[in-house]
Scaffold this motif. Structure first.
Motif, PDB file in Angstrom:
ATOM      1  N   LEU A  53     -81.252 -83.555 -71.439  1.00  0.00           N
ATOM      2  CA  LEU A  53     -79.874 -83.981 -71.242  1.00  0.00           C
ATOM      3  C   LEU A  53     -78.888 -82.941 -71.773  1.00  0.00           C
ATOM      4  N   GLY A  54     -79.195 -82.372 -72.946  1.00  0.00           N
ATOM      5  CA  GLY A  54     -78.318 -81.354 -73.514  1.00  0.00           C
ATOM      6  C   GLY A  54     -78.231 -80.129 -72.622  1.00  0.00           C
ATOM      7  N   GLY A  55     -79.394 -79.688 -72.109  1.00  0.00           N
ATOM      8  CA  GLY A  55     -79.397 -78.535 -71.211  1.00  0.00           C
ATOM      9  C   GLY A  55     -78.674 -78.826 -69.907  1.00  0.00           C
ATOM     10  N   THR A  56     -78.883 -80.025 -69.366  1.00  0.00           N
ATOM     11  CA  THR A  56     -78.209 -80.408 -68.117  1.00  0.00           C
ATOM     12  C   THR A  56     -76.701 -80.468 -68.303  1.00  0.00           C
ATOM     13  N   ALA A  57     -76.262 -81.038 -69.424  1.00  0.00           N
ATOM     14  CA  ALA A  57     -74.825 -81.124 -69.693  1.00  0.00           C
ATOM     15  C   ALA A  57     -74.212 -79.731 -69.837  1.00  0.00           C
ATOM     16  N   ALA A  58     -74.928 -78.834 -70.535  1.00  0.00           N
ATOM     17  CA  ALA A  58     -74.416 -77.476 -70.715  1.00  0.00           C
ATOM     18  C   ALA A  58     -74.301 -76.753 -69.376  1.00  0.00           C
ATOM     19  N   TRP A  59     -75.338 -76.862 -68.550  1.00  0.00           N
ATOM     20  CA  TRP A  59     -75.313 -76.190 -67.255  1.00  0.00           C
ATOM     21  C   TRP A  59     -74.236 -76.774 -66.352  1.00  0.00           C
ATOM     22  N   SER A  60     -74.089 -78.096 -66.342  1.00  0.00           N
ATOM     23  CA  SER A  60     -73.074 -78.738 -65.515  1.00  0.00           C
ATOM     24  C   SER A  60     -71.676 -78.307 -65.947  1.00  0.00           C
ATOM     25  N   GLU A  66     -66.921 -72.569 -64.297  1.00  0.00           N
ATOM     26  CA  GLU A  66     -66.942 -71.319 -63.537  1.00  0.00           C
ATOM     27  C   GLU A  66     -66.194 -71.470 -62.215  1.00  0.00           C
ATOM     28  N   HIS A  67     -66.370 -72.616 -61.553  1.00  0.00           N
ATOM     29  CA  HIS A  67     -65.650 -72.855 -60.306  1.00  0.00           C
ATOM     30  C   HIS A  67     -64.143 -72.966 -60.553  1.00  0.00           C
ATOM     31  N   ARG A  68     -63.763 -73.640 -61.643  1.00  0.00           N
ATOM     32  CA  ARG A  68     -62.340 -73.749 -61.958  1.00  0.00           C
ATOM     33  C   ARG A  68     -61.748 -72.378 -62.280  1.00  0.00           C
ATOM     34  N   ALA A  69     -62.506 -71.571 -63.038  1.00  0.00           N
ATOM     35  CA  ALA A  69     -62.016 -70.239 -63.390  1.00  0.00           C
ATOM     36  C   ALA A  69     -61.885 -69.362 -62.145  1.00  0.00           C
ATOM     37  N   GLY A 139     -45.264 -63.015 -59.588  1.00  0.00           N
ATOM     38  CA  GLY A 139     -45.071 -61.898 -60.508  1.00  0.00           C
ATOM     39  C   GLY A 139     -44.826 -62.300 -61.933  1.00  0.00           C
ATOM     40  N   GLN A 140     -44.814 -63.595 -62.232  1.00  0.00           N
ATOM     41  CA  GLN A 140     -44.609 -64.057 -63.602  1.00  0.00           C
ATOM     42  C   GLN A 140     -45.898 -63.912 -64.412  1.00  0.00           C
ATOM     43  N   LEU A 141     -45.723 -63.675 -65.711  1.00  0.00           N
ATOM     44  CA  LEU A 141     -46.887 -63.529 -66.594  1.00  0.00           C
ATOM     45  C   LEU A 141     -47.761 -64.775 -66.550  1.00  0.00           C
ATOM     46  N   ALA A 142     -49.062 -64.567 -66.596  1.00  0.00           N
ATOM     47  CA  ALA A 142     -50.013 -65.684 -66.569  1.00  0.00           C
ATOM     48  C   ALA A 142     -51.117 -65.414 -67.591  1.00  0.00           C
ATOM     49  N   THR A 143     -51.773 -66.481 -68.008  1.00  0.00           N
ATOM     50  CA  THR A 143     -52.903 -66.356 -68.945  1.00  0.00           C
ATOM     51  C   THR A 143     -54.116 -65.802 -68.215  1.00  0.00           C
ATOM     52  N   ALA A 144     -54.807 -64.881 -68.868  1.00  0.00           N
ATOM     53  CA  ALA A 144     -55.997 -64.289 -68.250  1.00  0.00           C
ATOM     54  C   ALA A 144     -57.071 -65.354 -68.056  1.00  0.00           C
ATOM     55  N   PRO A 145     -57.795 -65.302 -66.949  1.00  0.00           N
ATOM     56  CA  PRO A 145     -58.876 -66.281 -66.735  1.00  0.00           C
ATOM     57  C   PRO A 145     -59.966 -66.093 -67.775  1.00  0.00           C
ATOM     58  N   PRO A 146     -60.665 -67.162 -68.135  1.00  0.00           N
ATOM     59  CA  PRO A 146     -61.709 -67.043 -69.158  1.00  0.00           C
ATOM     60  C   PRO A 146     -62.851 -66.155 -68.682  1.00  0.00           C
ATOM     61  N   SER A 147     -63.437 -65.425 -69.609  1.00  0.00           N
ATOM     62  CA  SER A 147     -64.573 -64.572 -69.273  1.00  0.00           C
ATOM     63  C   SER A 147     -65.854 -65.396 -69.180  1.00  0.00           C
ATOM     64  N   THR A 148     -66.878 -64.788 -68.603  1.00  0.00           N
ATOM     65  CA  THR A 148     -68.169 -65.480 -68.504  1.00  0.00           C
ATOM     66  C   THR A 148     -68.717 -65.810 -69.889  1.00  0.00           C
ATOM     67  N   ALA A 149     -68.505 -64.895 -70.850  1.00  0.00           N
ATOM     68  CA  ALA A 149     -68.976 -65.145 -72.221  1.00  0.00           C
ATOM     69  C   ALA A 149     -68.302 -66.372 -72.817  1.00  0.00           C
ATOM     70  N   ASP A 150     -66.993 -66.529 -72.537  1.00  0.00           N
ATOM     71  CA  ASP A 150     -66.281 -67.710 -73.045  1.00  0.00           C
ATOM     72  C   ASP A 150     -66.827 -68.985 -72.415  1.00  0.00           C
TER      73      ASP A 150
END
Length: 216
Positions: A53-60, A66-69, A139-150
């Motif tokens: 369950l822990g692994g499934t939750a982490a992967w999900s 990742e899709h949202r990013a 052209g307005q400043l935006a927050t950088a998308p999260p990295s894969t490591a994050d």
């Protein structure tokens, strides 16, 4: 002369498994012993399910994040900006890796549309230096998308948190079950001793008023 083949000793884990399943051939095994073996077997199964369950939750979580990013990054644009002022620290402490600096910068996006604003960077920089930044479609400043490591770090934290909670519940259930079995074992032992002690000590064969059990 024939010799009987040696019986291979049963390994402890196999003996416990057979006892938990009720197939152990041992006349000395008590119901409480089988109960303990079943409790440990269920704990092992529950721990395996908790890991799953822990692994499934982490992967999900990682997959959805990742899709949202990716969706957010599709609406962002990375470009270079030119600093108009030197980058100055936002705090007095500049010795830590988390130190931040601010400066005024200018950039162009979309084409021929200039923007000026205050940017935050993580290092010192002089005026006329170039830095990278993220902007939106306007052209307005935006927050950088999260990295894969994050994303991986967040997913692992979620999986470990869920696993930790489940393991606490499993350990609590095991402790309660073993405590109950220990109380039953103690009560059964006291009952058996109450019946056996007079015979073992000889009090059952003593005549009233005598202290010698040999006097019948």
């Amino acid at each position: 002369m024939t010799s009987n083949p040696r019986t291979r000793p049963t390994r402890p884990w196999r003996r416990s498994l057979l006892r938990a399943l009720g197939t152990e051939r041992n006349e000395l095994a008590r119901p409480e012993d089988r109960g303990r073996s079943r409790a440990w077997l269920l704990t092992a199964v529950a721990t395996g399910l908790a890991l799953l369950l822990g692994g499934t939750a982490a992967w999900s979580d990682f997959d959805s994040a990742e899709h949202r990013a990716a969706a957010a990054a599709s609406r962002l644009h990375h470009l270079e900006a030119v600093l108009l002022t030197p980058a100055r620290p936002t705090t007095d402490d500049t010795t830590t890796l988390a130190a931040k600096y601010r400066a005024t910068a200018t950039w162009t996006y979309p084409v021929e549309q200039s923007h000026t604003g205050t940017v935050e960077i993580n290092h010192r920089a002089n005026a006329n230096s170039t830095i990278g930044l993220w902007v939106g479609d306007t052209g307005q400043l935006a927050t950088a998308p999260p990295s894969t490591a994050d994303l991986v770090s967040d997913a692992v934290s979620l999986g470990l948190s869920l696993l930790g909670c489940l393991l606490v519940l499993i350990a609590g259930g095991l402790g309660l079950r073993l405590s109950s079995l220990n109380r039953r074992t103690g009560a059964a032992w006291q009952h058996a001793w109450a019946e056996t002690e007079p015979l073992w000590s000889g009090r059952a064969t003593q005549r009233p008023g005598t202290g010698d059990p040999r006097l019948g």
